[in-house]
Design a protein around this motif. Structure first.
Motif, PDB file in Angstrom:
ATOM      1  N   ASN A 193       1.131  -1.198   0.234  1.00  0.00           N
ATOM      2  CA  ASN A 193      -0.607   0.160  -0.241  1.00  0.00           C
ATOM      3  C   ASN A 193       0.624   1.362   0.016  1.00  0.00           C
ATOM      4  O   ASN A 193       0.571   2.817  -0.311  1.00  0.00           O
ATOM      5  CB  ASN A 193      -0.910  -0.115   1.257  1.00  0.00           C
ATOM      6  N   TRP A 248       2.202   1.352  -3.394  1.00  0.00           N
ATOM      7  CA  TRP A 248       1.041   2.611  -3.821  1.00  0.00           C
ATOM      8  C   TRP A 248       1.073   3.455  -4.186  1.00  0.00           C
ATOM      9  O   TRP A 248       1.134   4.816  -4.984  1.00  0.00           O
ATOM     10  CB  TRP A 248       0.353   1.424  -3.695  1.00  0.00           C
ATOM     11  N   GLU A 249       1.263   4.146  -2.696  1.00  0.00           N
ATOM     12  CA  GLU A 249       0.771   5.961  -2.416  1.00  0.00           C
ATOM     13  C   GLU A 249       2.053   6.199  -2.810  1.00  0.00           C
ATOM     14  O   GLU A 249       1.811   7.761  -3.317  1.00  0.00           O
ATOM     15  CB  GLU A 249       0.819   5.618  -0.869  1.00  0.00           C
ATOM     16  N   MET A 302      -2.897  -5.388  -0.223  1.00  0.00           N
ATOM     17  CA  MET A 302      -3.231  -4.084  -0.870  1.00  0.00           C
ATOM     18  C   MET A 302      -5.089  -4.060  -0.280  1.00  0.00           C
ATOM     19  O   MET A 302      -5.482  -5.296  -0.832  1.00  0.00           O
ATOM     20  CB  MET A 302      -2.827  -4.045  -2.421  1.00  0.00           C
ATOM     21  N   LEU A 303      -5.288  -3.113  -0.508  1.00  0.00           N
ATOM     22  CA  LEU A 303      -6.731  -2.319  -0.103  1.00  0.00           C
ATOM     23  C   LEU A 303      -7.285  -2.883  -1.891  1.00  0.00           C
ATOM     24  O   LEU A 303      -6.965  -2.655  -2.725  1.00  0.00           O
ATOM     25  CB  LEU A 303      -6.819  -1.326   0.220  1.00  0.00           C
TER      26      LEU A 303
END
Length: 323
Positions: A175, A178-179, A233-234
């Motif tokens: 995550n 990704w951010e 991940m979300l």
């Protein structure tokens, strides 16, 4: 090796409900029970328990060894040369893999929850607990790789690289990865929307990022058959994947801080009649109630001023409702 409430049980038609309510212990849950009731077990790792205890298959409990070498300073404890084998887990079986890592580092575990507690902090996942213990490498190399290709590759190619990293390289914080790189993976989606909706979409929005996540998930599914949630991940919201209409994009693209600052500066200038209309509209808005309100007044009395403050207030909250 199994996750919480995912152990295998055997049952018949006669004892189904009883088995579901009272599943027999496995060696793992038996170890948890042992640590609750035996002080010596609290200083052991799961893989070492077989040296001091034997597993009673008929009762599904650990018992202290009655033979072998006496352990000095511990009454009733004997040591044998038995080796406790913890089955190998493939790293793609992520939850069990991280659970196994923690079992080799934490002692005196009384529950699955205890596995996720590090220095008094309970983490949501086994992966996060492993990261807190320093059992996983950081993602600096993957961040650098994504930043490097961002200069010369298209967003589609960058998403492919990101999917490869998620699928085969086991980043410690997907995550966060990704951010740190979501803008370069979403740039083509933003540019496409700008071309279709000129003068409306000027910045990245959650809908744009969600669309990029869907594209990433499709690539990961194609590579290893797993969703983003299965690789740490979300998951994206697929039900809103195509919910990027002109009106919604207009609302989501407003600068909420700028608009709310505009409201703060001008609310105090509303007169009594304007305040009454302002409060009535916001009340209906907060309750999601429809209705029609006519504002009838001569020119120059503040109708436009009132409407601008109302629009800024509602747009600043970025909540989609229909009045």
């Amino acid at each position: 090796m199994h996750l919480e409430n995912e152990q295998r049980i055997y049952f018949s038609e006669d004892n189904l409900q009883y088995r579901l309510a009272n599943p027999p212990n496995t060696t793992l849950t038996g170890f948890f029970e042992l640590c609750k009731n035996d002080n010596f077990a609290k200083i052991l790792l799961y893989c070492d328990v077989q040296k001091f205890y034997t597993w009673d298959k008929s009762k599904n409990v650990f018992n202290r060894r009655k033979q072998c070498v006496i352990v000095e300073g511990h009454d009733g404890i004997r040591y044998g040369d038995a080796l406790g084998r913890v089955c190998t887990i493939h790293s793609r079986n992520t939850h069990c893999y991280y659970l196994r890592l923690l079992l080799h580092k934490n002692k005196g575990l009384a529950s699955f929850k205890d596995l996720r507690i590090v220095n008094g902090i309970e983490y949501e996942t086994y992966r996060e607990a492993c990261l807190a213990l320093g059992l996983l490498e950081n993602d600096n190399q993957w961040n650098e790789a994504l930043k490097e290709v961002a200069y010369s590759y298209s967003p589609s190619k960058i998403r492919t690289l990101f999917a490869l990293i998620l699928s085969f390289c086991e980043p410690s914080s997907p995550n966060a990865l990704w951010e740190n790189n979501k803008d370069c993976m979403s740039e083509d989606i933003l540019n496409k929307l700008r071309a279709v909706n000129r003068h409306i979409v000027s910045n990245y929005t959650d809908s744009i990022y969600n669309e990029a996540l869907i594209k990433n998930e499709d690539k990961v599914l194609q590579m290893i058959g797993k969703s983003l949630s299965e690789v740490g991940m979300l998951s994206p919201s697929r039900q809103h994947a195509h919910n990027m209409s002109r009106k919604i994009l207009r609302v989501l693209s407003y600068d909420s801080d700028l608009l709310l600052n505009f409201v703060t500066q001008r609310e105090s200038f509303l007169n009594t009649d304007q305040q009454a209309i302002y409060c009535e509209v916001l009340l209906r808005y907060s309750k999601n109630e429809g209705g029609i309100i006519f504002i009838d007044a001569p020119g120059g009395t503040g109708k436009t001023f009132l409407i601008n403050v109302l629009l800024a207030k509602i747009r600043g909250e970025k909540i989609l409702r229909s009045l």
